[in-house]
Motif scaffolding. Structure first.
Motif, PDB file in Angstrom:
ATOM      1  N   ALA A 152      48.070  36.053  44.875  1.00  0.00           N
ATOM      2  CA  ALA A 152      46.865  36.808  45.224  1.00  0.00           C
ATOM      3  C   ALA A 152      47.156  38.290  45.402  1.00  0.00           C
ATOM      4  N   TYR A 153      48.397  38.639  45.753  1.00  0.00           N
ATOM      5  CA  TYR A 153      48.764  40.030  45.963  1.00  0.00           C
ATOM      6  C   TYR A 153      49.452  40.652  44.749  1.00  0.00           C
ATOM      7  N   LEU A 154      49.765  39.850  43.746  1.00  0.00           N
ATOM      8  CA  LEU A 154      50.395  40.373  42.536  1.00  0.00           C
ATOM      9  C   LEU A 154      49.367  40.958  41.575  1.00  0.00           C
ATOM     10  N   GLU A 155      49.825  41.793  40.633  1.00  0.00           N
ATOM     11  CA  GLU A 155      48.942  42.245  39.570  1.00  0.00           C
ATOM     12  C   GLU A 155      48.520  41.013  38.748  1.00  0.00           C
ATOM     13  N   PRO A 156      47.256  40.963  38.295  1.00  0.00           N
ATOM     14  CA  PRO A 156      46.758  39.779  37.586  1.00  0.00           C
ATOM     15  C   PRO A 156      47.588  39.370  36.377  1.00  0.00           C
ATOM     16  N   ASN A 157      48.157  40.348  35.627  1.00  0.00           N
ATOM     17  CA  ASN A 157      48.920  39.962  34.437  1.00  0.00           C
ATOM     18  C   ASN A 157      50.208  39.224  34.818  1.00  0.00           C
ATOM     19  N   LYS A 158      50.863  39.628  35.917  1.00  0.00           N
ATOM     20  CA  LYS A 158      52.053  38.911  36.374  1.00  0.00           C
ATOM     21  C   LYS A 158      51.671  37.556  36.971  1.00  0.00           C
ATOM     22  N   ALA A 159      50.587  37.557  37.754  1.00  0.00           N
ATOM     23  CA  ALA A 159      50.157  36.306  38.379  1.00  0.00           C
ATOM     24  C   ALA A 159      49.769  35.275  37.328  1.00  0.00           C
ATOM     25  N   THR A 180      39.795  29.866  47.301  1.00  0.00           N
ATOM     26  CA  THR A 180      39.213  29.603  48.615  1.00  0.00           C
ATOM     27  C   THR A 180      39.881  30.408  49.729  1.00  0.00           C
ATOM     28  N   MET A 181      40.865  31.233  49.365  1.00  0.00           N
ATOM     29  CA  MET A 181      41.556  32.059  50.351  1.00  0.00           C
ATOM     30  C   MET A 181      40.646  33.187  50.806  1.00  0.00           C
ATOM     31  N   ASP A 182      40.674  33.493  52.080  1.00  0.00           N
ATOM     32  CA  ASP A 182      39.844  34.585  52.586  1.00  0.00           C
ATOM     33  C   ASP A 182      40.712  35.636  53.258  1.00  0.00           C
ATOM     34  N   ARG A 183      41.132  35.387  54.484  1.00  0.00           N
ATOM     35  CA  ARG A 183      41.959  36.362  55.192  1.00  0.00           C
ATOM     36  C   ARG A 183      43.193  35.679  55.762  1.00  0.00           C
ATOM     37  N   THR A 184      44.293  36.399  55.743  1.00  0.00           N
ATOM     38  CA  THR A 184      45.558  35.859  56.212  1.00  0.00           C
ATOM     39  C   THR A 184      46.065  36.712  57.363  1.00  0.00           C
ATOM     40  N   SER A 205      49.788  45.356  58.232  1.00  0.00           N
ATOM     41  CA  SER A 205      49.137  46.047  59.343  1.00  0.00           C
ATOM     42  C   SER A 205      48.767  45.045  60.422  1.00  0.00           C
ATOM     43  N   GLU A 206      48.282  45.548  61.520  1.00  0.00           N
ATOM     44  CA  GLU A 206      47.853  44.658  62.592  1.00  0.00           C
ATOM     45  C   GLU A 206      46.467  44.090  62.330  1.00  0.00           C
ATOM     46  N   ASP A 207      45.776  44.620  61.343  1.00  0.00           N
ATOM     47  CA  ASP A 207      44.485  44.064  60.973  1.00  0.00           C
ATOM     48  C   ASP A 207      44.691  42.929  60.004  1.00  0.00           C
ATOM     49  N   TYR A 208      43.747  42.021  59.974  1.00  0.00           N
ATOM     50  CA  TYR A 208      43.829  40.940  58.999  1.00  0.00           C
ATOM     51  C   TYR A 208      43.639  41.528  57.612  1.00  0.00           C
ATOM     52  N   THR A 209      44.387  41.021  56.654  1.00  0.00           N
ATOM     53  CA  THR A 209      44.384  41.573  55.308  1.00  0.00           C
ATOM     54  C   THR A 209      43.653  40.639  54.361  1.00  0.00           C
ATOM     55  N   ALA A 210      42.684  41.167  53.617  1.00  0.00           N
ATOM     56  CA  ALA A 210      41.912  40.341  52.691  1.00  0.00           C
ATOM     57  C   ALA A 210      42.609  40.247  51.349  1.00  0.00           C
ATOM     58  N   ALA A 211      42.672  39.050  50.808  1.00  0.00           N
ATOM     59  CA  ALA A 211      43.230  38.843  49.467  1.00  0.00           C
ATOM     60  C   ALA A 211      42.706  37.515  48.951  1.00  0.00           C
ATOM     61  N   GLY A 212      42.879  37.293  47.666  1.00  0.00           N
ATOM     62  CA  GLY A 212      42.425  36.032  47.094  1.00  0.00           C
ATOM     63  C   GLY A 212      40.928  36.027  46.886  1.00  0.00           C
ATOM     64  N   GLY A 213      40.326  34.847  46.887  1.00  0.00           N
ATOM     65  CA  GLY A 213      38.906  34.709  46.626  1.00  0.00           C
ATOM     66  C   GLY A 213      38.638  34.383  45.170  1.00  0.00           C
ATOM     67  N   VAL A 214      37.386  34.093  44.868  1.00  0.00           N
ATOM     68  CA  VAL A 214      37.007  33.681  43.515  1.00  0.00           C
ATOM     69  C   VAL A 214      37.311  34.772  42.508  1.00  0.00           C
ATOM     70  N   GLU A 215      37.009  36.046  42.846  1.00  0.00           N
ATOM     71  CA  GLU A 215      37.250  37.140  41.906  1.00  0.00           C
ATOM     72  C   GLU A 215      38.727  37.241  41.536  1.00  0.00           C
ATOM     73  N   SER A 216      39.583  36.974  42.509  1.00  0.00           N
ATOM     74  CA  SER A 216      41.025  37.048  42.264  1.00  0.00           C
ATOM     75  C   SER A 216      41.468  36.001  41.254  1.00  0.00           C
ATOM     76  N   ILE A 217      41.042  34.751  41.436  1.00  0.00           N
ATOM     77  CA  ILE A 217      41.474  33.701  40.504  1.00  0.00           C
ATOM     78  C   ILE A 217      40.812  33.877  39.139  1.00  0.00           C
ATOM     79  N   VAL A 218      39.583  34.410  39.105  1.00  0.00           N
ATOM     80  CA  VAL A 218      38.924  34.676  37.821  1.00  0.00           C
ATOM     81  C   VAL A 218      39.709  35.698  37.021  1.00  0.00           C
TER      82      VAL A 218
END
Length: 351
Positions: A152-159, A180-184, A205-218
């Protein structure tokens, strides 16, 4: 633009603001005014309502800015974008190295400091320059949730390379977890990073970091080969039909019709209602419209243009629904083998 109106000092001389004296909001407003309303309107589409309101307010308050001030702010913007691109490509050290070569050491440090003070470096930065084949061997024995987090954190071409080269029974599980990933939590990110790379200093960071989701897997699935995509989607249809349908809807957007060859477009047009097509073409650019008109007879194209003209304003929701109906037809024709949709990384079809 005309020269800025600058209040006189007590001594009767005028002092012009340098770029550092403008606030970030003022600089953004000046930048938007400088690039023109057409491009600014496109940028506004990606902003929240409160951000648009703030910038609109700043634009309304602007005094006239002279050419020297505009050039300085544009130069600053270009340098920040260049630094941001370098960071995204290879991390902080890589960005600093390239900036030092082109701008000098002190300027590079200033730009990096300004960026990192407002932007958090994404987790797993240390693996971005790692060869994906090596990374595949490195993570394929990890738990699917861990793999999903990393992809989810990699560039789409590598992922996409990693996903399509994993064992089939793992592919759909990882794809579902990304979608289905939201925040980690930062604690989980730090622990995964620590295990994967002991020498990595924590970047989360100390804030929750958003990654993943439908757009990411698409975005990832759009780059894998067709066989892997088909297998993953079919497995998801068995496990989570609603999620699979949502992913399929987003994988091929209406504007992607320009990627089809003429024969495929003509086949699609035979399945499409003319009124639905007229609505679907209402909000697209000339490239898409021209591609459609080119594959119709002159009479049919003329009639379609008339339908679009006499239709008048159409709600965006109705336009999107019409476009989605056509996309569904395209997906069906592809699934039945009647047309071929080109994908990144696939060899050309030889018949």
């Amino acid at each position: 633009m005309a020269k800025a109106i600058i209040p006189s000092t007590a001594a009767g001389t005028s002092k012009k603001k340098g770029p550092k004296e403008f606030s970030g909001r003022q600089k953004a407003a000046i930048f938007l005014v400088t690039i023109g309303s057409e491009i600014s309107a496109e940028i506004f589409k990606f902003l929240r309502e409160d951000e648009i309101e703030t910038l609109t307010f700043e634009i309304a308050r602007l005094e006239t800015i002279d050419a020297e001030q505009k050039d300085a702010i544009l130069q600053e913007f270009q340098e920040l974008m260049m630094a941001n691109q370098f960071i995204s490509t290879g991390g902080i050290d890589y960005a600093r190295e390239l900036l030092e070569k082109s701008l000098g050491s002190q300027k590079a440090i200033d730009i990096i400091n300004r960026l990192t003070s407002s932007l958090q470096v994404r987790p797993f930065d240390f693996i971005r320059r790692t060869d994906p084949a090596h990374l595949l061997n490195f993570i394929q024995q990890e738990h699917p949730q861990t793999i999903a987090l990393i992809l989810a954190y990699l560039e789409p071409n590598k992922a996409s390379f990693i996903l399509q080269n994993m064992q089939q029974e793992v592919q759909s599980d990882v794809a579902r977890r990304i979608a289905t990933m939201d925040r980690t939590s930062p604690e989980v990110l730090r622990e995964v990073e620590r295990v994967l790379e002991k020498k990595l200093s924590s970047l989360s960071s100390e804030d929750y970091t958003a990654a993943g989701g439908v757009e990411s897997i698409v975005e990832i699935l759009n780059l894998v080969d067709r066989a892997s995509e088909k297998q993953i989607i079919e497995a998801l249809e068995d496990e989570d039909p609603e999620l699979a349908e949502e992913i399929k809807k987003r994988m091929f957007v209406f504007e992607d019709i320009v990627m089809l060859d003429d024969k495929a477009i003509q086949k699609v047009m035979r399945e499409v209602d003319s009124q639905e097509l007229a609505k679907a073409l209402k909000s697209v650019d000339s490239e898409v419209q021209d591609k459609i008109f080119k594959n119709m007879s002159k009479r049919a194209a003329s009639m379609l243009k008339e339908d679009m003209e006499y239709m008048g304003p159409v709600r965006l929701k109705d336009v999107e629904e019409a476009q989605q109906k056509i996309v569904s037809i395209i997906r069906h024709l592809e699934d039945t083998g009647e047309i071929v949709v080109a994908r990144a990384g696939e060899d050309e079809l030889v018949v």
